[in-house]
Design a protein around this motif. Structure first.
Motif, PDB file in Angstrom:
ATOM      1  N   GLN A  28       7.776 109.369 -20.142  1.00 55.12           N
ATOM      2  CA  GLN A  28       8.375 109.943 -21.213  1.00 55.12           C
ATOM      3  C   GLN A  28       7.754 111.277 -22.369  1.00 55.12           C
ATOM      4  N   SER A  29       8.239 111.898 -22.969  1.00 55.34           N
ATOM      5  CA  SER A  29       8.517 113.185 -23.186  1.00 55.34           C
ATOM      6  C   SER A  29       8.237 113.674 -25.362  1.00 55.34           C
ATOM      7  N   PRO A  30       7.887 113.906 -25.526  1.00 54.46           N
ATOM      8  CA  PRO A  30       7.333 114.933 -24.459  1.00 54.46           C
ATOM      9  C   PRO A  30       5.457 115.382 -24.761  1.00 54.46           C
ATOM     10  N   ILE A  31       5.083 116.326 -24.038  1.00 53.97           N
ATOM     11  CA  ILE A  31       3.686 116.061 -23.021  1.00 53.97           C
ATOM     12  C   ILE A  31       2.643 117.162 -23.924  1.00 53.97           C
ATOM     13  N   ASP A  32       1.360 117.099 -23.295  1.00 54.35           N
ATOM     14  CA  ASP A  32       1.034 118.298 -24.178  1.00 54.35           C
ATOM     15  C   ASP A  32       0.627 119.025 -22.471  1.00 54.35           C
ATOM     16  N   ILE A  33       0.680 120.358 -22.951  1.00 53.30           N
ATOM     17  CA  ILE A  33       0.927 121.005 -21.072  1.00 53.30           C
ATOM     18  C   ILE A  33      -0.319 121.489 -21.270  1.00 53.30           C
ATOM     19  N   SER A 188      10.745 137.196 -20.815  1.00 55.36           N
ATOM     20  CA  SER A 188      10.181 136.430 -19.443  1.00 55.36           C
ATOM     21  C   SER A 188      10.572 135.230 -18.738  1.00 55.36           C
ATOM     22  N   LEU A 189      11.342 134.171 -18.289  1.00 56.51           N
ATOM     23  CA  LEU A 189      11.793 133.395 -18.190  1.00 56.51           C
ATOM     24  C   LEU A 189      10.951 132.423 -16.718  1.00 56.51           C
ATOM     25  N   HIS A 190       9.286 133.006 -17.203  1.00 52.35           N
ATOM     26  CA  HIS A 190       8.552 132.114 -16.172  1.00 52.35           C
ATOM     27  C   HIS A 190       8.072 130.678 -17.490  1.00 52.35           C
ATOM     28  N   TYR A 191       7.990 129.370 -16.962  1.00 55.25           N
ATOM     29  CA  TYR A 191       8.286 128.245 -16.751  1.00 55.25           C
ATOM     30  C   TYR A 191       7.210 127.314 -16.593  1.00 55.25           C
ATOM     31  N   TRP A 192       6.889 126.058 -17.337  1.00 57.18           N
ATOM     32  CA  TRP A 192       6.465 125.269 -16.738  1.00 57.18           C
ATOM     33  C   TRP A 192       7.809 123.948 -16.774  1.00 57.18           C
ATOM     34  N   THR A 193       7.443 122.820 -15.914  1.00 59.60           N
ATOM     35  CA  THR A 193       8.558 122.139 -15.309  1.00 59.60           C
ATOM     36  C   THR A 193       7.537 120.675 -14.956  1.00 59.60           C
ATOM     37  N   TYR A 194       8.043 119.678 -15.561  1.00 60.93           N
ATOM     38  CA  TYR A 194       8.178 118.390 -15.576  1.00 60.93           C
ATOM     39  C   TYR A 194       9.006 117.187 -15.422  1.00 60.93           C
ATOM     40  N   LEU A 195       8.923 116.056 -15.095  1.00 55.32           N
ATOM     41  CA  LEU A 195       9.582 115.236 -15.162  1.00 55.32           C
ATOM     42  C   LEU A 195       9.952 114.272 -16.028  1.00 55.32           C
ATOM     43  N   GLY A 196      10.878 114.306 -17.007  1.00 52.98           N
ATOM     44  CA  GLY A 196      10.485 113.536 -18.760  1.00 52.98           C
ATOM     45  C   GLY A 196      11.273 112.835 -19.386  1.00 52.98           C
ATOM     46  N   SER A 197      11.909 112.788 -20.368  1.00 61.14           N
ATOM     47  CA  SER A 197      12.666 112.278 -21.189  1.00 61.14           C
ATOM     48  C   SER A 197      13.632 112.705 -22.710  1.00 61.14           C
ATOM     49  N   LEU A 198      14.430 111.488 -22.565  1.00 66.97           N
ATOM     50  CA  LEU A 198      15.229 112.056 -23.963  1.00 66.97           C
ATOM     51  C   LEU A 198      13.623 112.351 -25.236  1.00 66.97           C
ATOM     52  N   THR A 199      13.842 113.091 -26.295  1.00 71.92           N
ATOM     53  CA  THR A 199      12.562 112.642 -26.735  1.00 71.92           C
ATOM     54  C   THR A 199      12.895 111.833 -28.729  1.00 71.92           C
ATOM     55  N   THR A 200      14.336 111.568 -28.708  1.00 69.38           N
ATOM     56  CA  THR A 200      14.516 111.010 -29.167  1.00 69.38           C
ATOM     57  C   THR A 200      15.525 109.425 -28.882  1.00 69.38           C
TER      58      THR A 200
END
Ligand SMILES: CNS(=O)(=O)c1c(F)c(F)c(SCCO)c(F)c1F
Ligand SMILES: [Zn+2]
Length: 262
Positions: A28-33, A188-200
């Motif tokens: 599930q999304s969002p998350i605390d990064i 900058s296009l530095h990013y974090w990535t993870y597998l998640g969901s719609l948030t609605t």
């Protein structure tokens, strides 16, 4: 009534699980990064945004956010690279924000939230025939998340905020041609990535998230214009201001969050 959901006390994120049990799922999304806990993955590529031919078609009030739609009948506007195995086609972007003086991003960074968060929603048109089909597949969607912090005016956001009066009420739609979201990207296009969901709701676990580290800066005045939108329709006598349309961070449940520098 029915599957109606919102951001209020009675219909908000804490009760969505009643109609959408996946709300308590494992991705599930969002998350605390948490930046220092994000593993640097050397196999990750830079994310590439091909928004050059990209122009918007219309703007609408979905009843939960303001949405700018794009013509996704071909691969003219795609996100590629990064964690993605295919190009994903841009379908729409929308925002999540807080109330006056309160923060409203969905993802948080080390427990801190930003004033707002922009979501550019893309779908895997290589593997799936329609957006709807992609939206229920584990690798169907790629959402680019961009944080908004308050400071000086954003020089291009006024193009959107100046159009908000045309979509004040839930269900309103207006022409909104020629807007290219390239102008909303940070340097900058530095990013974090993870597998998640719609948030609605329906909260499908179908999103590969790419969250940019660098926020863009917008003014409190520009953010305030988002709050002139209404959750309610023109015919409703209750006029509820559209604000705090964000879901709080969800449990990681063993997921890894990876980061990319380039
Ligand atoms: C990531 N943000 S989200 O879950 O709130 C969200 C959203 F609000 C949308 F509207 C759409 S597209 C639905 C048909 O247009 C979407 F895919 C989303 F993921
Ligand atoms: Zn969103």
């Amino acid at each position: 009534t029915g599957n109606h959901w919102g951001y209020g006390k009675e219909d908000g994120p804490s009760v969505w699980h009643k109609n959408y049990p996946v709300a308590q799922g494992d991705r599930q999304s969002p998350i605390d990064i948490v930046p220092h806990q994000a593993s640097h993955d050397p196999s990750l590529d830079p994310v590439v945004l091909n928004y050059d031919q990209c122009t918007s078609t219309k703007i609408s009030n979905s009843g939960t956010s303001v949405v700018v739609e794009f013509d996704d009948s071909d691969d003219r506007s795609v996100i590629r690279g990064g964690p993605l195995d295919n190009p994903y086609r841009l379908k729409q972007f929308h925002f999540h924000w807080g109330g006056k003086g309160c923060h409203g991003s969905e993802h948080t960074v080390g427990g801190n939230s930003y004033a707002s968060e922009l979501h550019l929603v893309h779908w895997n048109a290589v593997k799936y025939k329609t957006f709807g089909e992609a939206a229920t597949a584990p690798d169907g969607l790629a959402v680019l998340g961009i944080f908004l912090e308050t400071g000086d005016d954003h020089r291009w956001l006024h193009v959107i905020t100046d159009a908000l009066y045309t979509v004040k009420y839930k269900g309103s739609v207006a022409d909104f041609k020629g807007f290219n979201p390239k102008c909303l990207l940070p340097s900058s296009l530095h990013y974090w990535t993870y597998l998640g969901s719609l948030t609605t709701p329906p909260l499908h676990e179908s999103v590969i998230w790419v969250v940019l580290k660098e926020p863009i800066t917008v003014s409190e005045k520009q953010l305030g214009k988002l709050r002139t939108l209404l959750f309610s329709g023109e015919e409703e006598n209750e006029r509820t201001r559209m604000e705090n349309n964000f879901r709080p961070p969800q449990l990681l449940k063993g997921r890894k969050c990876c980061c990319f520098y380039h």
